[in-house]
Design a protein around this motif. Sequence first.
Motif, PDB file in Angstrom:
ATOM      1  N   HIS A 187       3.896   5.467  12.196  1.00 46.17           N
ATOM      2  CA  HIS A 187       4.564   6.761  12.103  1.00 46.17           C
ATOM      3  C   HIS A 187       3.599   7.925  11.849  1.00 46.17           C
ATOM      4  N   LEU A 188       2.475   7.683  11.180  1.00 45.54           N
ATOM      5  CA  LEU A 188       1.598   8.766  10.752  1.00 45.54           C
ATOM      6  C   LEU A 188       0.374   8.953  11.651  1.00 45.54           C
ATOM      7  N   ALA A 189       0.265   8.195  12.734  1.00 46.39           N
ATOM      8  CA  ALA A 189      -0.973   8.153  13.506  1.00 46.39           C
ATOM      9  C   ALA A 189      -1.325   9.490  14.151  1.00 46.39           C
ATOM     10  N   ARG A 190      -0.346  10.233  14.634  1.00 45.92           N
ATOM     11  CA  ARG A 190      -0.666  11.470  15.352  1.00 45.92           C
ATOM     12  C   ARG A 190      -1.322  12.494  14.428  1.00 45.92           C
TER      13      ARG A 190
ATOM     14  N   ALA B  38       9.823   0.541   5.719  1.00 51.16           N
ATOM     15  CA  ALA B  38      10.476  -0.776   5.688  1.00 51.16           C
ATOM     16  C   ALA B  38      11.807  -0.778   6.430  1.00 51.16           C
ATOM     17  N   ALA B  39      12.135   0.312   7.138  1.00 54.10           N
ATOM     18  CA  ALA B  39      13.460   0.454   7.733  1.00 54.10           C
ATOM     19  C   ALA B  39      13.772  -0.618   8.769  1.00 54.10           C
TER      20      ALA B  39
ATOM     21  N   ILE C  77       4.865  -0.395  11.441  1.00 60.34           N
ATOM     22  CA  ILE C  77       6.294  -0.103  11.504  1.00 60.34           C
ATOM     23  C   ILE C  77       7.090  -1.093  10.662  1.00 60.34           C
ATOM     24  N   ILE C  78       6.543  -2.301  10.453  1.00 62.04           N
ATOM     25  CA  ILE C  78       7.172  -3.322   9.626  1.00 62.04           C
ATOM     26  C   ILE C  78       6.360  -3.451   8.346  1.00 62.04           C
ATOM     27  N   SER C  79       6.987  -3.295   7.180  1.00 60.52           N
ATOM     28  CA  SER C  79       6.221  -3.202   5.941  1.00 60.52           C
ATOM     29  C   SER C  79       5.630  -4.530   5.501  1.00 60.52           C
ATOM     30  N   THR C  80       6.142  -5.644   6.028  1.00 60.05           N
ATOM     31  CA  THR C  80       5.591  -6.946   5.657  1.00 60.05           C
ATOM     32  C   THR C  80       4.352  -7.313   6.462  1.00 60.05           C
TER      33      THR C  80
ATOM     34  N   LEU D 136       0.823  -1.208   0.000  1.00 64.23           N
ATOM     35  CA  LEU D 136       0.000   0.000   0.000  1.00 64.23           C
ATOM     36  C   LEU D 136       0.857   1.258   0.000  1.00 64.23           C
ATOM     37  N   ASN D 137       1.930   1.256   0.784  1.00 63.91           N
ATOM     38  CA  ASN D 137       2.803   2.430   0.816  1.00 63.91           C
ATOM     39  C   ASN D 137       3.401   2.706  -0.558  1.00 63.91           C
ATOM     40  N   ALA D 138       3.832   1.653  -1.247  1.00 68.12           N
ATOM     41  CA  ALA D 138       4.444   1.825  -2.561  1.00 68.12           C
ATOM     42  C   ALA D 138       3.420   2.306  -3.586  1.00 68.12           C
TER      43      ALA D 138
END
Length: 460
Positions: free
Chosen positions: A147-150, A305-306, A130-133, A115-117
Amino acid sequence: MGGPTVEDLRERVRGVVVTPADEGYEEARRVYNGMVDRRPAVVVRVANAGDVIAAVDHARENGLDLAVRGGAHSAPGFGTCDDGLVIDFSGLHGVRIDPERRTARCEGGVTWGDLNAAGYAFGLGVTGGIISTTGIAGLTLNGGFGHLARGMGLSCDNLISADVVTADGRFHTVSAEQEPELFWALRGGGGNFGAVTSFEYRLSPVKDVIAGPMVFELEYAGDVLRFYREFIQDAPEQLGLFPGFHIAPPLPFVPEDRVGDNFILLVPCWSGPPAEAEKVLAPLRDAAPMLAEGVGPVPYPAFGAAFDPLLPPGLQQYWKGLFAGELTDGAIAAHLEYGRLVPTVNSGVHIYPINGACHRVPADGTAFAYRDATFATVIAGVWPDPADNAANTSWVRDYYAALAPHSEAGGYIGFMDHDDQHRIQDNYRGNYDRLAQAKRRYDPGNLFHLNQNIKPGTAA
């Protein structure tokens, strides 16, 4: 007469049906957590919603346990079972972005990396893991923060509609206008109410972010945590930020002689105007003397995916989670005692903020009840060697026991493990009875019970 046979099931589905006699069974039965070793009677790798209906019917009519697997990341291994049926969505990764409406329609096996891609090409995204998988299904049904929740709210706050197959084999499209009670229950109620075949999200602008870890010596952990609890209360909402305890992996910005040492991190993700990043991040750099920093501009999907390299599939995993309204001195003392004992480079402890936009939804607005909590802590024990299971599981349990007196009774169900069923009512607070009634309506026989299970309520 018995129920339908596996051969009957094969004739009904477009996807692949795998049994212990079939080639590929060993791969088909595996889940993300290497500690989980179960042998289902049949795995249905579904190709469409019709396959899901057929699989649900087959499990119900044969009295089989039914597991639903999206990203397979469930720490307790709820995506599989012994002698039952597994609905496996892993082949369904379709994402359709509508840039005009700013929406995404995603199949049930989509991961946050998918979805991010897909959204990145249009400069759009939504709160994810936090984990892309990680699968979008499990995260969204549990609530979902990252990361984007706030700034954007929980994943479930951005859900517009969903397609779901309930225990009777019926297909429903639900939204705020259409079957609103089931839609309410799906947003935080976990996998209790059916198998969701697609999700429609509201997207918001996000493209490149300023993000990465800031590394501090453990001797400053108290200073970092005290800074964080105050700063995050009214920090700009486009700033995602969490502290974490980690063993340093070999990264370019980590001094070579410090790889393998334990540190406390601050992990910011600034999704606002790039020109404002330095001003926003400056207080973080002043929180304590910093050893190393890996903050810089990065595409949001790449930062999403970091942490992936630390968590490949097949490792042993045992987790615990807690909510807290405050990060008290007592909680900080517990973190200082146990955070320095993180046992492996794969393990970690994160204290996620769930304020900002997350607080603007009423406690009964969705099934996710902890709208007044500011912090969601996860103690993620992850390690490669099964010989370490007892010692590392004890570390997680001891850490949890030390934090529990300084936390709410409930925690995030996505961070719960197999031995947390006794916490179910606490996890949902005042929403539990309503959820139990929704369960009674849509799954009175508790077919979908391989989860943090909400029991069907009695007649009102």
